[in-house]
Design an enzyme around this catalytic site. Structure first.
Site, PDB file in Angstrom:
ATOM      1  CG  ASP A 351      50.396 -31.917  -5.790  1.00 44.06           C
ATOM      2  OD1 ASP A 351      50.068 -30.745  -5.554  1.00 44.06           O
ATOM      3  OD2 ASP A 351      49.816 -32.895  -5.289  1.00 44.06           O
ATOM      4  CG  HIS A 382      46.620 -30.927  -4.758  1.00 41.82           C
ATOM      5  ND1 HIS A 382      47.428 -31.764  -4.008  1.00 41.82           N
ATOM      6  CD2 HIS A 382      45.537 -30.652  -3.980  1.00 41.82           C
ATOM      7  CE1 HIS A 382      46.868 -31.976  -2.832  1.00 41.82           C
ATOM      8  NE2 HIS A 382      45.713 -31.313  -2.793  1.00 41.82           N
TER       9      HIS A 382
END
Length: 459
Positions: A351, A382
């Site tokens: 992420d 993300h």
């Protein structure tokens, strides 16, 4: 705000990201890809601190949780999930591409929405977008013989309605849910009728919205899903309400859990600038209305997300507070021990917005709290978790499958309690009645004194 303005801001951030090498990791973590891969090989997964109580899942994913009967039920459902099966690597595999495709690509025609404006106790307005179509021909029934469950979707804290949120709503509608999207004050066309915006982790507006949804659908199960930074709102609500929550189960996609550290460390430059510019554009239409509340000149000159948040909510003209006090009131994990609803958090080790899990995810929460489950994958970016078209994001499939497993688990629990009650009654013992819902719905007359609502249809 024109819809192209936010997309342009994020597109410029994407171009900057491609030109910027190297960039810093979020939350102060600076690790190379090589070091990260060596760590995965040594620990057998994305993060060493999550090696305890790790259950292997298809596709290299892992489930981290405290052992329980509910955990075993969820684990069985996830191991059967076709969405987690490994797929050939494609150009979408990179974390930044996953993230940018999620935030930048146009949302397309999207579903048909029926909007309601809910007037709150302080005369503020929030919006509820009910997804009413298109209805697929092969629509599945999630719970045969019962009312369709309601799926409450909470977008990110910046107010951008992404293609993944709409994709989740369409998939949920196809699976027999009744999706509704919650929009905060001043977000996504919801008018800001009072000079008060919703702080990062203040669930008061969400509480009123959930109560109203319960009033409209008193017998339907209610599930909730949040995206990215919007998870702070959902977790704050679950913590404050505890066992009195109307929610049956919840899921958080790429949640920001250590929010204060996240703001203070800053994001990689392109993401920081992109999200900051999006917020400035969104609030610029309310600049004159906010002049009596905050220093708008300083607000729109903010150079970071932290400075913007601090100016907007801490340095107010009427009641200024410190940064420490703000997070005492808005930390989404401040009442997490009171939460009594199963929560599935889906996170990725790559992420680029939240940062690596060893720095951003509180491992002790998932090891000690029986209501919190962490599904950790190696890839997904993300809020991405994308697959080649036309397949939906695999996170959406997993969430709906987990909700189905929760429904079956609770139904079995109620059945066992019913058998136990009948046996106790037969033996002459004291009969105890238990309800499916934790709280009785307030009478409609009382709710009508609190709420006023309007409806308009949009497409």
């Amino acid at each position: 705000m024109p819809p192209w303005a936010a997309a342009l801001a994020l597109l410029l951030a994407a171009l900057a990201l491609l030109l910027l090498r190297p960039w810093k990791r979020a939350v102060g973590a600076r690790t190379s890809v090589r070091d990260h891969e060596e760590q995965e090989v040594a620990s057998g997964g994305p993060a060493d601190q999550f090696s305890d109580r790790r259950e292997a899942l298809p596709g290299g994913c892992s489930l981290i949780c405290k052992p329980s009967a509910l955990a075993q039920c969820l684990l069985r459902a996830l191991r059967r999930s076709a969405a987690l099966e490994p797929s050939p690597r494609s150009w979408l595999s990179g974390p930044h591409l996953q993230t940018f495709c999620h935030f930048i690509l146009p949302v397309g025609p999207g579903p048909e929405l029926a909007r309601e404006y809910l007037q709150l106790a302080d005369d503020g307005l929030v919006a509820l977008d009910w997804v009413i179509g298109p209805c697929a021909r092969g629509r599945r029934v999630t719970n045969p013989g019962s009312l369709p469950p309601v799926l409450l979707v909470i977008p990110n804290a910046w107010g951008r309605l992404t293609r993944n949120v709409l994709g989740l709503c369409l998939l949920a509608l196809e699976r027999g849910y009744y999706p509704v999207i919650f929009h905060r004050r001043g977000h996504h066309g919801c008018p800001l009728v009072s000079p008060r915006l919703q702080p990062f982790g203040d669930p008061s507006d969400l509480k009123e919205a959930v109560t109203y949804i319960r009033f409209r659908h008193p017998a339907a199960p209610l599930f909730a899903v949040s995206e990215g930074s919007g998870s702070a709102l959902l977790l704050s609500y679950l913590g404050e309400c505890g066992s009195s929550s109307y929610v049956t189960g919840a899921a958080c996609i790429s949640p920001v859990l250590r929010c204060r550290e996240w703001f203070e460390a800053g994001l990689p430059w392109p993401y920081e600038r992109g999200f900051l510019l999006h917020q400035k554009i969104s609030l610029s239409r309310y600049a004159s209305a906010l002049e009596d509340t905050v220093d708008t000149g300083k607000l729109f000159r903010s150079g970071s997300l932290r400075e913007f948040e601090e100016t907007l909510f801490c340095h107010t003209k009427s009641c200024p507070i410190s940064w420490d006090t703000y997070w005492d009131l808005n930390d989404p994990l401040r009442d997490v021990d009171e939460a009594a609803v199963p929560v599935l958090c889906i996170c990725s080790a790559d992420d680029p917005v939240c940062g690596p899990p060893e720095h951003t995810l509180p491992a002790e929460l998932f090891h000690s709290n029986p209501y919190f489950f962490l599904l950790l994958s190696h890839h997904g970016g993300h809020c991405g978790f994308l697959r080649p078209e036309p397949l939906p994001a695999w996170s959406h499939e997993v969430i709906l499958e987990s909700f189905r497993a929760l429904t079956e688990f609770f139904r079995m629990e109620e059945r066992m309690k019913g058998l136990s009650r009948r046996r106790t009654s037969f033996l002459g013992g004291r009969r105890r009645w238990g309800g499916l819902q934790k709280r009785e719905v307030s009478p409609s007359s009382n709710l009508e004194e609190i709420f006023n609502w309007k409806r308009s249809y949009t497409r």
